[in-house]
Write a protein that holds these residues in place. Sequence first.
Motif, PDB file in Angstrom:
ATOM      1  N   LEU A 116      30.405 -57.786  -4.128  1.00 38.21           N
ATOM      2  CA  LEU A 116      29.839 -56.703  -4.944  1.00 38.21           C
ATOM      3  C   LEU A 116      30.497 -56.655  -6.320  1.00 38.21           C
ATOM      4  O   LEU A 116      29.831 -56.376  -7.327  1.00 38.21           O
ATOM      5  CB  LEU A 116      30.015 -55.368  -4.216  1.00 38.21           C
ATOM      6  CG  LEU A 116      29.141 -55.177  -2.971  1.00 38.21           C
ATOM      7  CD1 LEU A 116      29.622 -53.970  -2.159  1.00 38.21           C
ATOM      8  CD2 LEU A 116      27.670 -54.998  -3.364  1.00 38.21           C
TER       9      LEU A 116
ATOM     10  N   GLY B  98      28.569 -57.169  -9.721  1.00 40.95           N
ATOM     11  CA  GLY B  98      28.672 -56.141 -10.752  1.00 40.95           C
ATOM     12  C   GLY B  98      28.967 -56.708 -12.125  1.00 40.95           C
ATOM     13  O   GLY B  98      28.696 -56.058 -13.146  1.00 40.95           O
TER      14      GLY B  98
ATOM     15  N   PRO C 103      22.911 -55.072  -4.678  1.00 41.08           N
ATOM     16  CA  PRO C 103      23.954 -54.558  -3.775  1.00 41.08           C
ATOM     17  C   PRO C 103      23.495 -54.423  -2.333  1.00 41.08           C
ATOM     18  O   PRO C 103      24.266 -54.707  -1.395  1.00 41.08           O
ATOM     19  CB  PRO C 103      24.306 -53.191  -4.376  1.00 41.08           C
ATOM     20  CG  PRO C 103      23.890 -53.275  -5.801  1.00 41.08           C
ATOM     21  CD  PRO C 103      22.687 -54.161  -5.818  1.00 41.08           C
TER      22      PRO C 103
ATOM     23  N   GLU D 188      33.334 -51.094   3.234  1.00 36.23           N
ATOM     24  CA  GLU D 188      32.963 -52.489   3.033  1.00 36.23           C
ATOM     25  C   GLU D 188      34.101 -53.392   3.497  1.00 36.23           C
ATOM     26  O   GLU D 188      35.273 -53.056   3.384  1.00 36.23           O
ATOM     27  CB  GLU D 188      32.693 -52.758   1.542  1.00 36.23           C
ATOM     28  CG  GLU D 188      31.773 -51.774   0.861  1.00 36.23           C
ATOM     29  CD  GLU D 188      30.326 -51.919   1.285  1.00 36.23           C
ATOM     30  OE1 GLU D 188      30.017 -52.810   2.096  1.00 36.23           O
ATOM     31  OE2 GLU D 188      29.501 -51.122   0.809  1.00 36.23           O
TER      32      GLU D 188
ATOM     33  N   ARG E 245      25.243 -56.291   0.776  1.00 39.85           N
ATOM     34  CA  ARG E 245      25.832 -55.566   1.909  1.00 39.85           C
ATOM     35  C   ARG E 245      25.269 -56.062   3.235  1.00 39.85           C
ATOM     36  O   ARG E 245      26.003 -56.232   4.212  1.00 39.85           O
ATOM     37  CB  ARG E 245      25.594 -54.061   1.733  1.00 39.85           C
ATOM     38  CG  ARG E 245      26.409 -53.421   0.627  1.00 39.85           C
ATOM     39  CD  ARG E 245      26.306 -51.901   0.659  1.00 39.85           C
ATOM     40  NE  ARG E 245      27.133 -51.311  -0.383  1.00 39.85           N
ATOM     41  CZ  ARG E 245      26.674 -50.958  -1.587  1.00 39.85           C
ATOM     42  NH1 ARG E 245      25.385 -51.126  -1.893  1.00 39.85           N
ATOM     43  NH2 ARG E 245      27.484 -50.441  -2.484  1.00 39.85           N
TER      44      ARG E 245
END
Length: 290
Positions: free
Chosen positions: A12, A16, A45, A4, A49
């Motif tokens: 992320l 989270g 997620p 990433e 991404r």
Amino acid sequence: MTTESPLAEWALFLAGMGWPVFPLRPGTKRQPAIKNWEQRATTDPDRIRRAWAADAWNIAVATGPARLVVVDLDMPKAGESGPDGAAALAALAEQRGAPVPETFTVTTPSGGRHLYFQAPPGVRLRNSQGQLCPRVDTRAGGGYVVGPGSVTEQGGYELADERDPVELPAWLVQVCTEKATPTATSRPVALRASNPSAYGAAALRGECDRVRAAEAGRHNETLASAAYTIGRKVGAGLIDHATARAELIAVGQTLIGPEHWPPTDAEVARVVDAGLTAGSRNPVRRKEAA
């Protein structure tokens, strides 16, 4: 195996925490890269991404959907005088007789800070700009903050304290509520039986006065009783829950001391919440209130 990008990792991480994020134009803090950003902010997620693989987007946290209230402490701009936001908030806290608790904190490129707080149950706050005190803004419903990891020409947003956000203190809820409705708090309330909101306001003031005057050894009992009494009026729609909770917690905190009950802010909140909940289940009848 894919790696990433740093910005994707930060996005992320924030997701989270349960905080919906959305992209800002690279290098900026005020240009959302999508329309309807509050509705489209996400914690998914896979979506994150895909989005951050497309470009080096800066990161925004949608504070309303995240149930966050972020206090933005600014620095004076060139040529300006007066205290910075941190000093102004500290002075307000001293005036209210309560601390500014340590919480999740992000530093900004200008030298300011973002203090992240959880919105208390039932509390719905909106953004404010300079209403609490000079150089102190808030971001809540309808707002967003630039997340850590983001970079502008002035520098980066950096995580300074990664502890979980604490609940917005009752005294700050109270100040935010007061500042949001200055006309409602700048004149006495007319006490008429035909005015349910006036009756509720008067009842809340009376119960808060009773808590302040609680005898030693009866602090717990008095606060619990006051919360139950007000809870019955909340259940009847005579008092707003968020206002009642903030006022009762604030007055309950005045009882805290080395030789007194209760010992902590958390215990005050627990007693108030329990009393309001129990009282709301047994609401007064409107003709009782009259």
